[in-house]
Design a protein around this motif. Structure first.
Motif, PDB file in Angstrom:
ATOM      1  N   ALA A   1      -9.264 -15.553 -36.843  1.00 15.13           N
ATOM      2  CA  ALA A   1      -8.780 -14.176 -36.943  1.00 15.13           C
ATOM      3  C   ALA A   1      -9.338 -13.490 -38.192  1.00 15.13           C
ATOM      4  CB  ALA A   1      -7.251 -14.144 -36.961  1.00 15.13           C
ATOM      5  N   ALA A   2      -9.435 -14.216 -39.298  1.00 16.82           N
ATOM      6  CA  ALA A   2      -9.990 -13.642 -40.525  1.00 16.82           C
ATOM      7  C   ALA A   2     -11.468 -13.296 -40.347  1.00 16.82           C
ATOM      8  CB  ALA A   2      -9.805 -14.619 -41.690  1.00 16.82           C
ATOM      9  N   CYS A   3     -12.232 -14.197 -39.747  1.00 17.71           N
ATOM     10  CA  CYS A   3     -13.653 -13.930 -39.501  1.00 17.71           C
ATOM     11  C   CYS A   3     -13.834 -12.762 -38.534  1.00 17.71           C
ATOM     12  CB  CYS A   3     -14.356 -15.173 -38.960  1.00 17.71           C
ATOM     13  SG  CYS A   3     -14.609 -16.467 -40.177  1.00 17.71           S
ATOM     14  N   ALA A   4     -13.015 -12.713 -37.489  1.00 16.82           N
ATOM     15  CA  ALA A   4     -13.110 -11.625 -36.513  1.00 16.82           C
ATOM     16  C   ALA A   4     -12.759 -10.288 -37.163  1.00 16.82           C
ATOM     17  CB  ALA A   4     -12.201 -11.901 -35.322  1.00 16.82           C
ATOM     18  N   THR A   5     -11.754 -10.281 -38.009  1.00 16.70           N
ATOM     19  CA  THR A   5     -11.368  -9.049 -38.707  1.00 16.70           C
ATOM     20  C   THR A   5     -12.492  -8.577 -39.612  1.00 16.70           C
ATOM     21  OG1 THR A   5      -9.037  -9.664 -38.610  1.00 16.70           O
ATOM     22  CG2 THR A   5      -9.664  -8.032 -40.275  1.00 16.70           C
ATOM     23  N   LEU A   6     -13.094  -9.504 -40.357  1.00 16.79           N
ATOM     24  CA  LEU A   6     -14.215  -9.144 -41.220  1.00 16.79           C
ATOM     25  C   LEU A   6     -15.404  -8.666 -40.397  1.00 16.79           C
ATOM     26  CD1 LEU A   6     -15.206  -8.996 -44.145  1.00 16.79           C
ATOM     27  CD2 LEU A   6     -15.979 -11.357 -43.913  1.00 16.79           C
ATOM     28  N   LEU A   7     -15.671  -9.316 -39.280  1.00 15.65           N
ATOM     29  CA  LEU A   7     -16.767  -8.904 -38.402  1.00 15.65           C
ATOM     30  C   LEU A   7     -16.550  -7.484 -37.877  1.00 15.65           C
ATOM     31  CD1 LEU A   7     -19.335  -9.442 -36.719  1.00 15.65           C
ATOM     32  CD2 LEU A   7     -17.859 -10.550 -35.020  1.00 15.65           C
ATOM     33  N   LEU A   8     -15.369  -7.203 -37.376  1.00 20.23           N
ATOM     34  CA  LEU A   8     -15.086  -5.862 -36.830  1.00 20.23           C
ATOM     35  C   LEU A   8     -15.136  -4.793 -37.910  1.00 20.23           C
ATOM     36  CD1 LEU A   8     -12.202  -6.805 -34.376  1.00 20.23           C
ATOM     37  CD2 LEU A   8     -14.563  -6.198 -33.785  1.00 20.23           C
ATOM     38  N   SER A   9     -14.617  -5.111 -39.082  1.00 24.27           N
ATOM     39  CA  SER A   9     -14.646  -4.147 -40.186  1.00 24.27           C
ATOM     40  C   SER A   9     -16.072  -3.851 -40.628  1.00 24.27           C
ATOM     41  CB  SER A   9     -13.834  -4.686 -41.364  1.00 24.27           C
ATOM     42  OG  SER A   9     -13.902  -3.804 -42.456  1.00 24.27           O
ATOM     43  N   THR A  10     -16.859  -4.903 -40.773  1.00 26.27           N
ATOM     44  CA  THR A  10     -18.243  -4.724 -41.218  1.00 26.27           C
ATOM     45  C   THR A  10     -19.070  -4.000 -40.165  1.00 26.27           C
ATOM     46  OG1 THR A  10     -18.040  -6.772 -42.483  1.00 26.27           O
ATOM     47  CG2 THR A  10     -20.239  -5.911 -42.189  1.00 26.27           C
ATOM     48  N   ARG A  11     -18.837  -4.322 -38.898  1.00 18.96           N
ATOM     49  CA  ARG A  11     -19.532  -3.601 -37.815  1.00 18.96           C
ATOM     50  C   ARG A  11     -19.192  -2.125 -37.841  1.00 18.96           C
ATOM     51  NH1 ARG A  11     -18.340  -5.881 -32.180  1.00 18.96           N
ATOM     52  NH2 ARG A  11     -18.116  -3.657 -31.974  1.00 18.96           N
ATOM     53  N   ALA A  12     -17.939  -1.790 -38.086  1.00 19.08           N
ATOM     54  CA  ALA A  12     -17.526  -0.380 -38.161  1.00 19.08           C
ATOM     55  C   ALA A  12     -18.207   0.311 -39.329  1.00 19.08           C
ATOM     56  CB  ALA A  12     -16.009  -0.277 -38.286  1.00 19.08           C
ATOM     57  N   ARG A  13     -18.303  -0.367 -40.457  1.00 18.78           N
ATOM     58  CA  ARG A  13     -18.985   0.217 -41.627  1.00 18.78           C
ATOM     59  C   ARG A  13     -20.473   0.387 -41.342  1.00 18.78           C
ATOM     60  NH1 ARG A  13     -17.933  -3.533 -46.179  1.00 18.78           N
ATOM     61  NH2 ARG A  13     -19.464  -2.239 -47.215  1.00 18.78           N
ATOM     62  N   LEU A  14     -21.074  -0.584 -40.680  1.00 22.25           N
ATOM     63  CA  LEU A  14     -22.492  -0.506 -40.340  1.00 22.25           C
ATOM     64  C   LEU A  14     -22.743   0.643 -39.387  1.00 22.25           C
ATOM     65  CD1 LEU A  14     -25.262  -1.876 -40.749  1.00 22.25           C
ATOM     66  CD2 LEU A  14     -24.701  -3.371 -38.842  1.00 22.25           C
ATOM     67  N   ALA A  15     -21.895   0.807 -38.390  1.00 23.26           N
ATOM     68  CA  ALA A  15     -22.031   1.917 -37.441  1.00 23.26           C
ATOM     69  C   ALA A  15     -21.879   3.257 -38.159  1.00 23.26           C
ATOM     70  CB  ALA A  15     -20.997   1.789 -36.323  1.00 23.26           C
ATOM     71  N   ALA A  16     -20.956   3.331 -39.118  1.00 24.93           N
ATOM     72  CA  ALA A  16     -20.756   4.589 -39.861  1.00 24.93           C
ATOM     73  C   ALA A  16     -21.982   4.924 -40.694  1.00 24.93           C
ATOM     74  CB  ALA A  16     -19.517   4.482 -40.744  1.00 24.93           C
ATOM     75  N   VAL A  17     -22.601   3.889 -41.297  1.00 22.42           N
ATOM     76  CA  VAL A  17     -23.812   4.106 -42.100  1.00 22.42           C
ATOM     77  C   VAL A  17     -24.972   4.558 -41.224  1.00 22.42           C
ATOM     78  CG1 VAL A  17     -25.567   2.888 -43.456  1.00 22.42           C
ATOM     79  CG2 VAL A  17     -23.154   2.525 -43.940  1.00 22.42           C
ATOM     80  N   ARG A  18     -25.055   3.974 -40.028  1.00 22.38           N
ATOM     81  CA  ARG A  18     -26.159   4.318 -39.112  1.00 22.38           C
ATOM     82  C   ARG A  18     -25.881   5.587 -38.314  1.00 22.38           C
ATOM     83  NH1 ARG A  18     -28.165  -1.535 -36.785  1.00 22.38           N
ATOM     84  NH2 ARG A  18     -29.156  -2.168 -38.721  1.00 22.38           N
ATOM     85  N   GLY A  19     -24.679   6.133 -38.484  1.00 21.39           N
ATOM     86  CA  GLY A  19     -24.367   7.376 -37.808  1.00 21.39           C
ATOM     87  C   GLY A  19     -23.947   7.205 -36.362  1.00 21.39           C
ATOM     88  N   GLY A  20     -23.437   6.050 -35.992  1.00 22.86           N
ATOM     89  CA  GLY A  20     -23.036   5.884 -34.616  1.00 22.86           C
ATOM     90  C   GLY A  20     -22.062   4.847 -34.504  1.00 22.86           C
TER      91      GLY A  20
END
Length: 155
Positions: free
Chosen positions: A136-155
């Protein structure tokens, strides 16, 4: 989300990241010791996913492979403090690690204590159940980082 930054609160993300780094570094390092290699072999040597390694490279070799993967995961998570791509890769590797270890419960002896059954965990169940929280901790970090990456890439 109402704030401009996607993902977890920065403090929460750092707490998750660095505790996971610590877990992967400690567990990964331990895999190179004889006592841990022997303990892991008790579960992994008879498991279809890992059993093939034991005749080829032995107990210590198989444990070293597992340890190397754990150390690489910890390193990617640490680098992920500065690189979103490394964070995504490390968190995804962490998810895979804990999904694999939790899959041992499908065939594990002593999952539940003999004579008691569910919900009384046996020695193997006690060893494996912590991995549900780590997943659950790894999945939470993965989802959070993916959201940040998408925000940086504009999508």
């Amino acid at each position: 989300m109402t704030n401009a930054r996607a993902g977890l609160d920065p403090l929460a993300e750092n707490l998750l990241r660095w505790t996971l780094v610590l877990v992967f570094l400690l567990f990964g390092t331990a895999k190179f010791a004889a006592y841990e290699a022997h303990g892991v072999a008790g579960i992994a040597s008879n498991y279809w996913l890992f059993g093939w390694m034991y005749p080829l490279i032995g107990e210590r070799g198989a444990s070293a492979v597992i340890g190397t993967i754990e150390l690489a995961t910890g390193a990617l998570l640490a680098i992920g403090a500065r690189s979103l791509l490394a964070s995504v890769a490390g968190a995804a590797m962490g998810c895979c690690t804990y999904l694999l270890t939790l899959s041992f419960t499908l065939e594990a002896p002593k999952l539940f204590e003999e004579g008691y059954g569910f919900p009384f965990l046996g020695s193997t169940g006690q060893f494996l159940i912590k991995d549900a929280v780590l997943l659950a901790a790894c999945a939470t970090l993965l989802l959070s980082t993916r959201a940040r990456l998408a925000a940086v890439r504009g999508g």
